[in-house]
Design a protein around this motif. Sequence first.
Motif, PDB file in Angstrom:
ATOM      1  N   ILE A  81       0.842  -1.184   0.101  1.00  0.00           N
ATOM      2  CA  ILE A  81      -0.029   0.015  -0.019  1.00  0.00           C
ATOM      3  C   ILE A  81       0.738   1.254   0.159  1.00  0.00           C
ATOM      4  O   ILE A  81       2.068   1.008   0.249  1.00  0.00           O
ATOM      5  N   PRO A  82       0.489   2.393  -0.476  1.00  0.00           N
ATOM      6  CA  PRO A  82       1.327   3.673  -0.625  1.00  0.00           C
ATOM      7  C   PRO A  82       1.742   4.141   0.827  1.00  0.00           C
ATOM      8  O   PRO A  82       0.926   4.035   2.024  1.00  0.00           O
ATOM      9  N   VAL A  83       2.982   4.610   0.862  1.00  0.00           N
ATOM     10  CA  VAL A  83       3.437   5.071   2.333  1.00  0.00           C
ATOM     11  C   VAL A  83       3.757   6.490   1.963  1.00  0.00           C
ATOM     12  O   VAL A  83       3.890   7.046   3.336  1.00  0.00           O
ATOM     13  N   TRP A  84       3.686   7.200   1.139  1.00  0.00           N
ATOM     14  CA  TRP A  84       4.062   8.475   0.860  1.00  0.00           C
ATOM     15  C   TRP A  84       3.465   8.838  -0.463  1.00  0.00           C
ATOM     16  O   TRP A  84       3.216   8.304  -1.247  1.00  0.00           O
ATOM     17  N   GLY A  85       3.344  10.304  -0.591  1.00  0.00           N
ATOM     18  CA  GLY A  85       2.842  11.027  -1.609  1.00  0.00           C
ATOM     19  C   GLY A  85       3.491  12.340  -2.012  1.00  0.00           C
ATOM     20  O   GLY A  85       3.585  13.100  -0.981  1.00  0.00           O
ATOM     21  N   ILE A  86       4.362  12.284  -2.974  1.00  0.00           N
ATOM     22  CA  ILE A  86       5.282  13.444  -3.078  1.00  0.00           C
ATOM     23  C   ILE A  86       5.443  13.856  -4.511  1.00  0.00           C
ATOM     24  O   ILE A  86       5.734  12.968  -5.520  1.00  0.00           O
ATOM     25  N   ALA A  87       5.256  15.167  -4.717  1.00  0.00           N
ATOM     26  CA  ALA A  87       5.294  16.010  -6.256  1.00  0.00           C
ATOM     27  C   ALA A  87       6.868  15.917  -6.319  1.00  0.00           C
ATOM     28  O   ALA A  87       7.707  15.855  -5.644  1.00  0.00           O
ATOM     29  N   ASP A  88       7.091  16.598  -7.848  1.00  0.00           N
ATOM     30  CA  ASP A  88       8.275  16.597  -8.372  1.00  0.00           C
ATOM     31  C   ASP A  88       8.646  18.123  -7.995  1.00  0.00           C
ATOM     32  O   ASP A  88       8.038  19.096  -7.730  1.00  0.00           O
ATOM     33  N   GLY A  89       9.968  18.196  -8.292  1.00  0.00           N
ATOM     34  CA  GLY A  89      10.556  19.596  -8.334  1.00  0.00           C
ATOM     35  C   GLY A  89      11.788  19.413  -8.783  1.00  0.00           C
ATOM     36  O   GLY A  89      12.283  18.492  -9.428  1.00  0.00           O
ATOM     37  N   PHE A  90      12.329  20.802  -9.012  1.00  0.00           N
ATOM     38  CA  PHE A  90      13.792  20.916  -9.721  1.00  0.00           C
ATOM     39  C   PHE A  90      14.561  21.307  -8.554  1.00  0.00           C
ATOM     40  O   PHE A  90      14.440  21.940  -7.686  1.00  0.00           O
ATOM     41  N   LEU A  91      16.014  20.712  -8.904  1.00  0.00           N
ATOM     42  CA  LEU A  91      17.174  21.379  -8.038  1.00  0.00           C
ATOM     43  C   LEU A  91      18.032  22.072  -9.212  1.00  0.00           C
ATOM     44  O   LEU A  91      18.415  21.797  -9.989  1.00  0.00           O
ATOM     45  N   VAL A  92      18.081  23.553  -8.945  1.00  0.00           N
ATOM     46  CA  VAL A  92      18.821  24.452  -9.946  1.00  0.00           C
ATOM     47  C   VAL A  92      19.980  25.166  -9.023  1.00  0.00           C
ATOM     48  O   VAL A  92      19.802  25.228  -7.712  1.00  0.00           O
ATOM     49  N   ARG A  93      20.732  25.959  -9.832  1.00  0.00           N
ATOM     50  CA  ARG A  93      21.576  26.669  -9.128  1.00  0.00           C
ATOM     51  C   ARG A  93      20.987  28.145  -8.570  1.00  0.00           C
ATOM     52  O   ARG A  93      20.009  28.529  -8.800  1.00  0.00           O
ATOM     53  N   THR A  94      21.391  28.509  -7.584  1.00  0.00           N
ATOM     54  CA  THR A  94      20.915  29.553  -6.764  1.00  0.00           C
ATOM     55  C   THR A  94      20.490  30.966  -7.722  1.00  0.00           C
ATOM     56  O   THR A  94      21.493  31.114  -8.347  1.00  0.00           O
ATOM     57  N   GLY A  95      19.416  31.525  -7.466  1.00  0.00           N
ATOM     58  CA  GLY A  95      18.903  32.467  -8.377  1.00  0.00           C
ATOM     59  C   GLY A  95      18.177  31.729  -9.631  1.00  0.00           C
ATOM     60  O   GLY A  95      17.408  32.678 -10.270  1.00  0.00           O
ATOM     61  N   ALA A 110      14.736  26.134 -25.456  1.00  0.00           N
ATOM     62  CA  ALA A 110      15.783  25.256 -26.270  1.00  0.00           C
ATOM     63  C   ALA A 110      17.202  25.147 -25.903  1.00  0.00           C
ATOM     64  O   ALA A 110      17.753  23.871 -25.902  1.00  0.00           O
ATOM     65  N   ASP A 111      17.680  26.120 -24.965  1.00  0.00           N
ATOM     66  CA  ASP A 111      18.865  26.141 -24.242  1.00  0.00           C
ATOM     67  C   ASP A 111      18.957  25.422 -22.969  1.00  0.00           C
ATOM     68  O   ASP A 111      20.074  25.586 -22.357  1.00  0.00           O
ATOM     69  N   ALA A 112      17.668  24.816 -22.630  1.00  0.00           N
ATOM     70  CA  ALA A 112      17.670  24.544 -21.015  1.00  0.00           C
ATOM     71  C   ALA A 112      17.617  22.828 -21.245  1.00  0.00           C
ATOM     72  O   ALA A 112      17.418  22.261 -21.787  1.00  0.00           O
ATOM     73  N   ARG A 113      18.757  22.396 -20.192  1.00  0.00           N
ATOM     74  CA  ARG A 113      18.999  20.967 -20.047  1.00  0.00           C
ATOM     75  C   ARG A 113      18.656  20.104 -18.728  1.00  0.00           C
ATOM     76  O   ARG A 113      18.936  21.146 -17.676  1.00  0.00           O
ATOM     77  N   LEU A 114      18.048  19.278 -18.807  1.00  0.00           N
ATOM     78  CA  LEU A 114      17.479  18.560 -17.494  1.00  0.00           C
ATOM     79  C   LEU A 114      17.942  17.419 -17.142  1.00  0.00           C
ATOM     80  O   LEU A 114      18.421  16.489 -18.220  1.00  0.00           O
ATOM     81  N   GLY A 115      18.513  17.135 -16.013  1.00  0.00           N
ATOM     82  CA  GLY A 115      19.038  15.860 -15.511  1.00  0.00           C
ATOM     83  C   GLY A 115      18.264  15.053 -14.851  1.00  0.00           C
ATOM     84  O   GLY A 115      17.325  15.415 -14.125  1.00  0.00           O
ATOM     85  N   ASP A 144      25.803  12.527  -9.312  1.00  0.00           N
ATOM     86  CA  ASP A 144      26.584  12.676 -10.347  1.00  0.00           C
ATOM     87  C   ASP A 144      25.705  13.915 -11.020  1.00  0.00           C
ATOM     88  O   ASP A 144      26.285  14.900 -11.695  1.00  0.00           O
ATOM     89  N   ALA A 145      24.533  13.982 -11.002  1.00  0.00           N
ATOM     90  CA  ALA A 145      23.118  14.908 -11.391  1.00  0.00           C
ATOM     91  C   ALA A 145      23.448  16.032 -10.679  1.00  0.00           C
ATOM     92  O   ALA A 145      23.339  17.257 -11.057  1.00  0.00           O
ATOM     93  N   ILE A 146      23.483  16.014  -9.356  1.00  0.00           N
ATOM     94  CA  ILE A 146      23.920  17.240  -8.511  1.00  0.00           C
ATOM     95  C   ILE A 146      25.044  17.994  -8.788  1.00  0.00           C
ATOM     96  O   ILE A 146      25.181  19.252  -8.874  1.00  0.00           O
ATOM     97  N   ALA A 153      26.767  21.795 -16.135  1.00  0.00           N
ATOM     98  CA  ALA A 153      26.373  21.104 -17.514  1.00  0.00           C
ATOM     99  C   ALA A 153      24.933  20.926 -17.574  1.00  0.00           C
ATOM    100  O   ALA A 153      24.762  20.717 -18.948  1.00  0.00           O
ATOM    101  N   ILE A 154      24.091  21.068 -16.577  1.00  0.00           N
ATOM    102  CA  ILE A 154      22.781  20.885 -16.766  1.00  0.00           C
ATOM    103  C   ILE A 154      22.114  22.074 -15.969  1.00  0.00           C
ATOM    104  O   ILE A 154      22.663  22.537 -15.121  1.00  0.00           O
ATOM    105  N   ASP A 155      20.718  22.224 -16.383  1.00  0.00           N
ATOM    106  CA  ASP A 155      20.195  23.565 -15.664  1.00  0.00           C
ATOM    107  C   ASP A 155      19.329  23.294 -14.702  1.00  0.00           C
ATOM    108  O   ASP A 155      18.884  23.924 -13.667  1.00  0.00           O
ATOM    109  N   ALA A 156      18.810  21.837 -14.539  1.00  0.00           N
ATOM    110  CA  ALA A 156      17.992  21.608 -13.434  1.00  0.00           C
ATOM    111  C   ALA A 156      18.162  19.888 -13.305  1.00  0.00           C
ATOM    112  O   ALA A 156      18.552  19.322 -14.477  1.00  0.00           O
ATOM    113  N   TYR A 157      17.945  19.584 -12.251  1.00  0.00           N
ATOM    114  CA  TYR A 157      17.869  18.212 -11.915  1.00  0.00           C
ATOM    115  C   TYR A 157      16.462  17.985 -11.050  1.00  0.00           C
ATOM    116  O   TYR A 157      15.943  18.625 -10.235  1.00  0.00           O
TER     117      TYR A 157
END
Length: 243
Positions: A81-95, A110-115, A144-146, A153-157
């Motif tokens: 059975i489910p134990v948690w429910g959690i939405a997505d988010g991004f980790l980005v450089r400050t700002g 088009a210039d944004a890269r996602l990990g 490695d993504a962080i 190398a990427i704009d968001a994880y």
Amino acid sequence: MKVTIAYIEEPPFGWTEASGIATGADIDLADAVLRTIGVTRIEHRPTSFSELLPGVESGRWDMNVPLFVTRERANRVAFSIPVWGIADGFLVRTGNPKALDSYVSLAKRADARLGIIAGQVQHDTARASGVSEHQIAVFEHQADAIEAVLCGAIDAYASTALGNRIVANRIGGSKLEAVEHESGMKGKQQKPPPGAFSFNRRNSELIQAVDKALRSYLGSPDHRARMAGFGLTHNEIDPALAG
């Protein structure tokens, strides 16, 4: 009775301390529940995300820490059975230099890269939101993504909003920040996707025992207190209790 549970290095859900001991919210919950059903030996097996399902399918271990429930995964393994429910988010450089607050916003640049970690549900979600494959970099491990975000190398994880908050707090706000996704629902609250333990489909005895223990334990004062120590609150716990 011995049970081996596999986990990945992904705070606050699971990680390996310098001493070699496994800890984290999912590890703590698993240990509490397994002891309740009479398990006397619990072995924690570190692995990569891409090996979680193959490992439990082939019997290399007995269960996995919680991961998001999908129809494709449910065809391969049995979920608790489910134990948690959690939405997505991004980790980005400050700002947040490219003002990324959703998969759609990233797709429009088009210039944004996602990990993304190999095999995680965020890959499908990103593509369904219009993010092209050439914008996506796939990593085997979270660390490695962080590092890729830190070095530009990427704009968001993409990961869970909760996990990203924990990582940002640990590393420090001068380098990284967590961005919760805009829902785009115009005021409507969208229920976050559920996560659950997974097992070899033939291991019905363990599955039934864990589910029975979870139904009694989830949402209890002890459960909430333990999870609070890892940063999980009613925002992550209550969606699982709603059925």
